[in-house]
Scaffold this active site. Structure first.
Site, PDB file in Angstrom:
ATOM      1  CE  LYS A  98      11.471  89.939  -6.325  1.00 17.04           C
ATOM      2  NZ  LYS A  98      12.251  89.556  -5.132  1.00 17.04           N
ATOM      3  CB  SER A  99      13.004  91.734 -11.133  1.00 12.94           C
ATOM      4  OG  SER A  99      12.936  90.750 -12.124  1.00 12.94           O
ATOM      5  CE  LYS A 159      11.457  89.618  -1.181  1.00 13.55           C
ATOM      6  NZ  LYS A 159      11.472  91.047  -0.951  1.00 13.55           N
ATOM      7  NE  ARG A 182      14.703  94.768 -13.227  1.00  9.32           N
ATOM      8  CZ  ARG A 182      15.748  94.013 -13.504  1.00  9.32           C
ATOM      9  NH1 ARG A 182      16.478  94.253 -14.560  1.00  9.32           N
ATOM     10  NH2 ARG A 182      16.076  93.001 -12.742  1.00  9.32           N
ATOM     11  CG  ASP A 210      16.274  84.695  -7.428  1.00  7.41           C
ATOM     12  OD1 ASP A 210      17.188  84.749  -6.571  1.00  7.41           O
ATOM     13  OD2 ASP A 210      15.591  85.686  -7.746  1.00  7.41           O
ATOM     14  N   GLY A 237      14.129  94.550  -2.222  1.00 13.82           N
ATOM     15  CA  GLY A 237      15.354  95.004  -2.885  1.00 13.82           C
ATOM     16  C   GLY A 237      15.074  95.600  -4.251  1.00 13.82           C
ATOM     17  NE  ARG A 278      12.702  83.936  -6.159  1.00 17.25           N
ATOM     18  CZ  ARG A 278      11.601  83.956  -6.893  1.00 17.25           C
ATOM     19  NH1 ARG A 278      10.832  82.884  -6.952  1.00 17.25           N
ATOM     20  NH2 ARG A 278      11.248  85.032  -7.569  1.00 17.25           N
TER      21      ARG A 278
END
Length: 432
Positions: free
Chosen positions: A22-23, A416, A27, A316, A96, A391
């Site tokens: 995801k991150s 998500k 990015r 996480d 976020g 999570r």
């Protein structure tokens, strides 16, 4: 409310190909949008948070083509700061990984001065952003809070960020520093970022300069205390960018194998830039057999021992250890995890609450959790509240490795980051 009951699983066996991180996905999309040239982003995650970023980029005038399976995105970079019609409002859900980097990037100086509003779901309005806004204001950014000081929604004018010395508090979220780092090269001057306090989730920070380098920008890092970035630069498209498999999502399958079987997870390996790959090392310390490859991690069960460890570096994935602890010999203590409290929900309280429903003995501290193991036949059946937190839903699926079924409320909240999680988990769950 939708619910899903998982029956007891006798063993775990199989191979999982991980969806994109995801991150890293968000990015990569933002860097591709800001870059000169066209970038083909592959192994993109198909999830809610990515859709919020894509919708925002489209509203900001970025052209892209998304494949039918939504895992390949060809992004036409704009080669600098975003331009938009004054009065634009961007709704970012509870993402976020979209809110923080966009908040910084939208401050960059545009050809025409415009205002944009960043908002989201009610939970997003409870997630702190003050440390990032404070840092951006030090560089000359024009940002206002529209409701509560320190929290979204934000009104941003693209009047520029002007470099200089900037101090940022590193104690709550590494995403604030990530956002600042990604915007800094397109600012009007060189920036020196000084970290106040202890920087949380350091391995998550390593991802950002590594990705920026792929897009042609160097960051000078002085032992996580200071970062230097030259201004008036451009990102250059690498033409293609492969998003690694999501290391945080790997943790559930790897833990399941450590408890009751054997699993090979592909899409992430020993050279991964993601800090959560270190989760496998924690399983090894607990006693699991771990094998690393270039593009895979394999875990095989062995007798697990409890562990007492600072897990600030993998917040996480550390949640998965809280569940694994129930199946180990001896108590487990997970320390220095205050930042669990400012995630999708207050994860410390949520996990302690749900573990107790199962009959577990748990101590919840301000920044730690202490968990006693449970015999396989001592688990109580429970309906697990998921707090709209992907999570928590995924973590508690591991309870089915006991002798008792478990019911997950609102299982769809995994959308998500991992919409197909439960079907993937079912593939490796064997009942004979």
């Amino acid at each position: 409310m939708e619910k899903l009951t998982l029956s007891p699983i006798s063993r775990i066996d199989g191979e999982i190909n991980l969806p994109g991180s995801k991150s890293l996905s968000n990015r990569a999309l933002l860097l591709a949008a800001l870059a000169k040239g066209t970038t083909q982003v592959t192994n993109l995650l198909d999830s809610d948070d990515i859709r919020y970023m894509l919708n925002a980029l489209k509203a900001l005038g970025v052209n892209y083509q998304l494949s039918d399976d939504k895992t390949v995105c060809v992004v036409e970079g704009i080669g600098g700061a975003f331009q938009w019609q004054n009065g634009l409002s961007l709704f970012l859900g509870n993402a976020g990984t979209a809110m923080r980097p966009l908040a910084a990037a939208l401050c960059l100086k545009g050809d025409t001065e415009s205002e944009v509003i960043l908002t989201g779901e009610p939970r997003m309005k409870e997630r702190p952003i003050k440390h990032l806004v404070d840092a951006l204001r030090q560089t000359g950014a024009n940002i206002q809070y529209l409701e509560n000081d320190g929290y979204p929604p934000l009104a941003i004018r693209n009047q520029g960020i002007f470099g200089g010395k900037v101090q940022i508090d590193g104690s709550i979220s590494s995403q604030f520093l990530t956002a600042l780092l990604m915007a800094a090269p397109l600012g009007e001057g060189d920036m020196e970022i000084e970290i106040l306090g202890e920087l949380v989730s350091k391995p998550y920070i390593d991802i950002t300069p590594a990705m920026m380098k792929d897009f042609g920008i160097n960051v000078d890092d002085y032992n996580y205390q200071r970062f230097l970035i030259k201004g008036k630069q451009y990102y250059i498209s690498p033409q293609t960018y492969l998003v690694e498999g999501d290391a945080s999502s790997a943790s559930y399958f790897l833990a399941a194998a450590a408890i009751k079987g054997k699993v090979k997870v592909t899409g992430i390996g020993r050279n991964s830039i993601q800090g959560d790959r270190l989760f496998a090392d924690v399983l090894a310390q607990m006693g699991a057999k771990v094998t690393w490859g270039e593009d895979f991690i394999q875990v095989e069960k062995s007798e697990l021992k409890g562990i007492d460890m600072d897990m600030n570096h993998i917040p996480d994935a550390a949640m998965t250890i809280a569940i694994t602890a129930l199946f180990a010999q001896g108590e487990t203590v997970i320390r220095n995890i205050y930042n669990w409290r400012v995630k999708e929900t207050d994860r410390l309280t949520a996990i302690a609450t749900e573990l107790r429903k199962l009959g577990a003995e748990v101590e919840e501290g301000e920044d730690f959790i202490r968990i006693q193991p449970l015999a396989l036949d001592k688990f109580k059946h429970a309906e697990i509240a998921t707090y709209n937190d992907h999570r928590i839903a995924m973590c508690f699926s591991l309870i089915a490795l006991s002798d008792t079924s478990v019911t997950i409320l609102d299982p769809a909240c995994t959308a998500k980051t991992f919409p197909t999680y439960f079907s993937e988990f079912e593939k490796i769950s064997k009942n004979q």
